[in-house]
Design a protein around this motif. Structure first.
Motif, short mmCIF file in Angstrom:
data_model
loop_
_atom_site.label_atom_id
_atom_site.label_comp_id
_atom_site.label_asym_id
_atom_site.label_seq_id
_atom_site.Cartn_x
_atom_site.Cartn_y
_atom_site.Cartn_z
N ILE A 25 -5.60 2.87 -5.14
CA ILE A 25 -5.48 2.91 -3.68
C ILE A 25 -6.44 1.93 -3.02
O ILE A 25 -6.08 1.25 -2.04
CB ILE A 25 -5.71 4.35 -3.18
CG1 ILE A 25 -4.53 5.23 -3.59
CG2 ILE A 25 -5.87 4.37 -1.67
CD1 ILE A 25 -4.71 6.70 -3.26
N LEU A 44 0.89 9.36 -5.89
CA LEU A 44 1.17 10.75 -5.54
C LEU A 44 2.18 11.38 -6.49
O LEU A 44 2.05 12.57 -6.85
CB LEU A 44 1.68 10.83 -4.09
CG LEU A 44 0.66 10.55 -3.00
CD1 LEU A 44 1.32 10.60 -1.62
CD2 LEU A 44 -0.52 11.53 -3.07
N THR A 85 -6.15 0.80 6.40
CA THR A 85 -5.31 1.21 5.28
C THR A 85 -6.01 2.25 4.42
O THR A 85 -5.40 3.25 4.01
CB THR A 85 -4.94 -0.01 4.41
OG1 THR A 85 -4.32 -1.00 5.24
CG2 THR A 85 -3.97 0.39 3.30
N ILE A 90 -4.51 6.07 3.66
CA ILE A 90 -3.93 6.43 2.37
C ILE A 90 -4.91 7.06 1.40
O ILE A 90 -4.48 7.65 0.40
CB ILE A 90 -3.25 5.21 1.69
CG1 ILE A 90 -4.30 4.17 1.25
CG2 ILE A 90 -2.22 4.60 2.59
CD1 ILE A 90 -3.67 2.99 0.51
N LEU A 91 -6.23 6.97 1.66
CA LEU A 91 -7.17 7.65 0.77
C LEU A 91 -7.10 9.16 1.01
O LEU A 91 -7.04 9.59 2.16
CB LEU A 91 -8.59 7.16 1.01
CG LEU A 91 -9.03 5.89 0.27
CD1 LEU A 91 -10.41 5.47 0.73
CD2 LEU A 91 -9.03 6.12 -1.25
N SER A 104 0.29 12.34 -9.58
CA SER A 104 -1.05 12.89 -9.31
C SER A 104 -1.43 14.02 -10.26
O SER A 104 -2.62 14.21 -10.56
CB SER A 104 -1.14 13.38 -7.86
OG SER A 104 -0.16 14.38 -7.62
N PRO A 148 0.81 -1.22 0.00
CA PRO A 148 0.00 0.00 0.00
C PRO A 148 0.84 1.27 0.00
O PRO A 148 0.49 2.26 -0.67
CB PRO A 148 -0.81 -0.12 1.30
CG PRO A 148 -0.86 -1.57 1.59
CD PRO A 148 0.46 -2.10 1.13
N SER A 151 2.29 1.81 -3.48
CA SER A 151 1.19 2.18 -4.39
C SER A 151 0.81 3.64 -4.22
O SER A 151 0.63 4.38 -5.20
CB SER A 151 -0.02 1.29 -4.12
OG SER A 151 0.28 -0.08 -4.32
N LEU A 152 0.69 4.07 -2.96
CA LEU A 152 0.36 5.46 -2.68
C LEU A 152 1.45 6.40 -3.19
O LEU A 152 1.15 7.45 -3.78
CB LEU A 152 0.16 5.66 -1.18
CG LEU A 152 -0.09 7.10 -0.72
CD1 LEU A 152 -1.38 7.63 -1.33
CD2 LEU A 152 -0.15 7.18 0.80
#
Length: 333
Positions: A84, A69, A127, A131-132, A72, A61, A64-65
């Motif tokens: 996400i 980002l 999670t 991370i959202l 973005s 995670p 991935s984030l």
């Protein structure tokens, strides 16, 4: 206009029902195949268990984030949300089959899948919350997510596990039909979503597809590196864990992510999750095939180097080498 609205509502209801039925049947099928011994196999190996959870529930995670980002400014917002959501959804029931294709440790993969599916009731909402991105319409009710996972994932998984444990004959009778139904439902779900969001899916550009591929390759590499050696001279060390963890880390639970996306977000996020799930096969299957071929070649080379000239000795030692190579550490349990 009223006809178009009615058709849209019908498609939405059909998609929702298909998603729910797919998750329930897939998890029931996984539970019917899972024994208590298999579930406890990884729990008795704390170091491997810790590396596995670190890879799947923390590093995947996080990476991935980070990728989302970094891109973005170029990446459509809905695609980033889909990635996400998938990063927060571990424990895909299809993983043991893919691990078997890679000649990896299927016992390890089954045990890890069971643990991840149960932990998802906590790890998914935590999670997702961490991370959202906040604000706007990006909001998930944690209690609602927990309720959805409990009813649609944990309950059928536990029911299947209980039937396997206490009524094994019944489990054998149910396993075939349930496996067939779940096998038909997942492709049907993908088809329904593609038809309902065909225009949206076609609008995904190279940036969206490239970002998904980057996340898939990065998470595959994380699991591969943390999985440990696929070959070992130590009888107490399980084999095939590297490829198994690589596949498990990269192959996210698309059905669960679709369930949450369909209940909380728009069609664009659902479409992004679907495309990511399709691309997963395009990345993981070649990886599995490559490592299976590589391992077979290594075994053949070792057999040729160590065998005497007698044909009977060749056959015996070849069989011994293959059995040793496929050892899954059941004796050490």
């Amino acid at each position: 206009m009223s006809t178009e609205i009615a058709i849209g509502q019908l498609i939405s209801v059909l998609t929702t029902l298909t998603v729910i039925m797919t998750v329930i049947m897939v998890m029931l099928n996984a539970g019917l195949k899972l024994t208590i011994y298999e579930f406890n196999w990884l729990r008795r190996r704390p170091r491997l268990n810790a590396r596995s959870l670190l890879s799947v529930d923390v590093l995947a995670p996080g990476v991935s984030l980070a990728i989302v980002l970094m891109l973005s400014d170029l990446l459509p917002r809905e695609v980033g949300l889909g990635i996400i959501l998938l990063a927060a959804a571990p424990g895909a029931p299809l993983v043991p089959k893919i691990v078997k294709l890679a000649a990896g440790n299927t016992l390890y993969a089954v045990s890890l899948m069971g643990i991840l599916s149960i932990l998802a009731v906590v790890t998914f909402p935590v999670t997702a919350f961490l991370i959202l991105p906040g604000g706007g319409d990006v909001q998930i009710d944690p209690l609602g997510v927990i309720r959805v996972i409990l009813v649609n994932q944990l309950l059928p998984l536990g029911a299947g596990l209980a039937v396997r444990q206490f009524w094994p004959t019944l489990a054998d009778d149910l396993e075939g039909p349930v496996s067939k139904i779940s096998g038909y439902l997942f492709p049907a779900l993908i088809i329904v979503i593609i038809l309902a969001n065909f225009g949206t899916i076609l609008s995904f550009g190279l940036i969206s597809l490239g970002t998904m591929l980057a996340v898939l390759v990065a998470t595959l590499a994380i699991g591969h590196l943390l999985g440990g050696p696929d070959r070992s001279d130590k009888e107490s060390e399980p084999l095939g864990t590297r490829t198994a963890l690589g596949i498990t880390t990269s192959f996210r639970n698309s059905a669960l992510a679709l369930l949450i996306a369909n209940a909380n977000f728009g069609a664009e996020v659902v479409a992004a999750v679907t495309v990511y799930g399709i691309l997963t096969f395009a990345v993981v299957i070649p990886y599995a095939s490559y490592w299976k071929k590589k391992q077979v070649i290594e075994v053949k080379q070792e057999v040729k180097q160590d065998l005497p000239t007698g044909d009977s000795d060749k056959t015996a030692q070849s069989d011994t080498a293959k059995k040793d190579f496929r050892r899954t550490d059941t004796d050490a349990a």
